[in-house]
Scaffold this motif. Structure first.
Motif, short mmCIF file in Angstrom:
data_model
loop_
_atom_site.label_atom_id
_atom_site.label_comp_id
_atom_site.label_asym_id
_atom_site.label_seq_id
_atom_site.Cartn_x
_atom_site.Cartn_y
_atom_site.Cartn_z
N LYS A 112 0.90 -1.25 -0.12
CA LYS A 112 0.16 0.11 0.06
C LYS A 112 0.86 1.38 -0.03
O LYS A 112 0.24 2.38 -0.18
CB LYS A 112 -0.85 -0.01 1.15
N PHE A 113 2.28 1.09 0.16
CA PHE A 113 3.05 2.38 0.39
C PHE A 113 3.57 2.35 -1.07
O PHE A 113 4.72 2.98 -1.25
CB PHE A 113 4.12 2.43 1.45
N THR A 114 3.47 1.54 -2.02
CA THR A 114 4.21 1.60 -3.39
C THR A 114 4.53 3.00 -3.92
O THR A 114 5.58 3.18 -4.43
CB THR A 114 3.43 0.72 -4.47
N SER A 120 10.03 8.21 -3.07
CA SER A 120 11.14 8.49 -2.27
C SER A 120 12.27 8.11 -3.01
O SER A 120 13.47 8.86 -2.85
CB SER A 120 11.18 7.76 -0.95
N MET A 121 12.39 7.01 -3.62
CA MET A 121 13.48 6.84 -4.51
C MET A 121 14.19 7.78 -5.56
O MET A 121 14.97 8.12 -5.79
CB MET A 121 13.35 5.42 -5.30
N ILE A 122 13.02 8.50 -6.33
CA ILE A 122 13.06 9.41 -7.18
C ILE A 122 13.59 10.75 -6.50
O ILE A 122 14.74 11.32 -6.95
CB ILE A 122 11.82 9.80 -7.94
N SER A 123 13.05 10.93 -5.46
CA SER A 123 13.59 12.13 -4.47
C SER A 123 14.95 11.96 -4.10
O SER A 123 15.63 12.89 -4.26
CB SER A 123 12.74 12.20 -3.20
N HIS A 124 15.35 10.74 -3.61
CA HIS A 124 16.69 10.65 -3.35
C HIS A 124 17.59 10.74 -4.31
O HIS A 124 18.69 11.36 -4.26
CB HIS A 124 16.84 9.26 -2.55
N ASN A 125 17.47 10.18 -5.75
CA ASN A 125 18.32 10.15 -6.65
C ASN A 125 17.96 10.71 -7.90
O ASN A 125 17.02 10.18 -8.58
CB ASN A 125 18.65 8.56 -7.15
N LYS A 126 18.43 12.03 -8.29
CA LYS A 126 17.99 12.98 -9.05
C LYS A 126 17.97 12.08 -10.61
O LYS A 126 17.18 12.50 -11.55
CB LYS A 126 18.36 14.56 -9.10
N ILE A 149 6.14 1.85 -11.39
CA ILE A 149 5.45 2.46 -10.16
C ILE A 149 5.67 3.84 -9.91
O ILE A 149 5.27 4.45 -8.87
CB ILE A 149 5.47 1.29 -8.94
N GLY A 150 6.56 4.22 -10.76
CA GLY A 150 6.78 5.87 -10.59
C GLY A 150 7.68 6.32 -11.60
O GLY A 150 8.35 5.48 -12.42
N GLY A 151 7.25 7.60 -12.25
CA GLY A 151 7.90 8.24 -13.41
C GLY A 151 7.21 7.97 -14.45
O GLY A 151 6.03 7.29 -14.61
N SER A 152 7.67 8.58 -15.77
CA SER A 152 6.84 8.52 -16.90
C SER A 152 6.67 7.33 -17.57
O SER A 152 7.49 6.70 -17.74
CB SER A 152 7.52 9.72 -17.76
N LYS A 153 5.29 7.13 -17.96
CA LYS A 153 5.01 6.03 -18.88
C LYS A 153 5.48 6.00 -20.12
O LYS A 153 5.93 4.92 -20.61
CB LYS A 153 3.42 5.82 -19.00
N ASN A 154 5.57 7.25 -20.77
CA ASN A 154 6.05 7.27 -22.27
C ASN A 154 7.62 6.80 -22.54
O ASN A 154 7.83 6.66 -23.50
CB ASN A 154 5.95 8.88 -22.73
N LEU A 155 8.12 6.76 -21.26
CA LEU A 155 9.79 6.57 -21.72
C LEU A 155 9.93 4.96 -21.78
O LEU A 155 11.06 4.66 -22.20
CB LEU A 155 10.45 7.10 -20.49
N GLY A 156 8.85 4.07 -21.48
CA GLY A 156 9.31 2.78 -21.42
C GLY A 156 10.10 2.36 -20.47
O GLY A 156 10.37 2.71 -19.51
#
Ligand SMILES: C[S@@+](CC[C@H](N)C(=O)[O-])C[C@H]1O[C@@H](n2cnc3c(N)ncnc32)[C@H](O)[C@@H]1O
Length: 363
Positions: A112-114, A120-126, A149-156
């Motif tokens: 439930k915290f996916t 948090s992973m994206i915030s930690h590593n730019k 589970i995080g980030g842009s779908k378009n990038l595959g």
């Protein structure tokens, strides 16, 4: 932010005590407070001072703004101490960082915290632009089932990686790639350089299970090392990227052929028989099974090297070594050196094993 003020000579004792109760706020450092020290308190510290601490003063201070030094610190900030501590055992402690991608296994208990984990992973590593949940390896091509589970779908799933000084493209949603084998690939390069010096000529190299070509990249980049490369993989989605990688990195103008067929059929082309000085076999679950149809690709007129990787029951390592010796013997390849070395455990009973065989070394 609340701080507990203690005599400076007792700082370590009280810090350890607070930590044991999960009352220490690790994000912040201990501050000087006159002759004393102020220890930062977590949100879990009770509102009323516990009786064993009643001799000490609690003060409110603005804590310095600091950035957490791992993704878990960001997660704690995002979901709060209570939730963080409640599920402490289940947060992912390790993950693969592949170029701009993070690939992470998430336990059911913290599903439930996916969104918060990926954020948090994206915030930690730019550098991270996408986070994928790892749902396990599937099918003959050993491709991971990955859920964005995080980030842009378009990038595959495509990303550029840099390994052993060479850049190339991979797409873990389409094929197998593991950054964990980078040192093995460096060892392959060392082996190849040694072999080239020994043979006093450039090498013919075959990688029948090449994937995106991580093992071949440092080899084609090395000045004057390679004459010809045969790179093959049965997964067509992989060979398209493999081809791009080989072309982009072929600064030495090495002759390259790319095939997309069952590796066991390469021997059916008479041109390939006995052609290669270095043969790589990385299909760890089936290496031993496939080997009888691959050994014949090795040059039998001068020193040649097979480097292979296999996953095997730890009890069967000696048996595997004996079987390999018998196989080379039956195909009339004289082994001059054989290394069969477990490198790490794969499961409670199986080990990931490196196999290195040198033939015709006296020539
Ligand atoms: C463990 S991966 C190794 C990839 C690459 N050598 C590396 O180190 O990253 C095995 C590769 O073999 C390919 N493969 C599976 N069965 C094959 C077969 N019968 N013939 C050729 N390639 C095969 C898969 O598509 C996969 O890319």
């Amino acid at each position: 932010m609340r701080y507990l003020v203690v005599p400076s000579q007792e700082t370590e004792i009280w810090k350890e005590y607070l930590d044991s109760k999960e009352w220490l706020e690790r994000k912040y450092s201990i501050e000087i407070e006159g002759e004393k020290r102020a220890i930062p308190l977590s949100e879990l510290f009770p509102l009323n001072l516990p009786t064993n601490l009643s001799e000490f003063e609690i003060i409110e201070k603005n804590a310095p703004e600091i950035s957490p030094n791992d993704y878990l610190g960001h997660l704690k900030k995002e979901i709060g101490d209570v939730n963080y501590n409640k599920f402490k055992r289940f947060w992912p402690q390790s993950f693969d960082l592949i170029g701009e991608l993070v690939i992470v296994k998430i336990e059911k208990e913290v599903e439930k915290f996916t969104k918060e984990i990926s954020h948090s992973m994206i915030s930690h590593n730019k550098r991270v632009s996408r986070v994928f949940r790892d749902l396990g390896v599937h099918g003959n091509f050993r491709v991971r089932k990955l859920e964005l589970i995080g980030g842009s779908k378009n990038l595959g799933g495509a990303t550029k990686v840099k390994e052993n000084g060479v850049e190339f493209n991979v797409d873990p949603t389409k094929g197998y790639y593991s950054p964990r084998l980078a040192t093995e690939r460096l060892d392959t390069l060392e082996c190849a350089i040694y072999l080239k010096t020994k043979l006093e000529r450039k090498l013919n190299i075959c990688d029948p299970y090449a994937g995106f070509g991580p093992a071949l990249m440092p080899l084609i980049k090395e000045k004057g090392l390679v004459n010809y490369i045969l790179a093959n993989d049965l997964n067509p989605e992989v060979t398209t990227i493999l081809e791009e990688n080989l072309i982009t990195n072929n600064k030495e103008n090495v002759a390259i052929e790319i095939k997309c067929k069952d590796a066991r059929k390469l021997i059916e082309n008479p041109k390939n028989i006995g052609l290669f000085d270095l043969l790589l076999v990385n299909l760890p679950h089936s290496t031993i099974e496939h080997l009888p149809l691959l050994v014949g690709l090795l040059n039998n007129n001068s020193t040649a090297i097979l480097r292979a990787w296999s996953i095997i029951d730890s009890e069967k390592i000696k048996q595997m070594e004996d079987d390999i010796k018998k196989l080379f013997d039956s195909l009339k390849y004289p082994i001059s050196n054989i290394i069969v070395e477990p490198t790490r455990s794969y499961s409670p009973t199986q080990v990931y094993t490196k196999i290195e065989i040198w033939t015709n070394e006296s020539s």
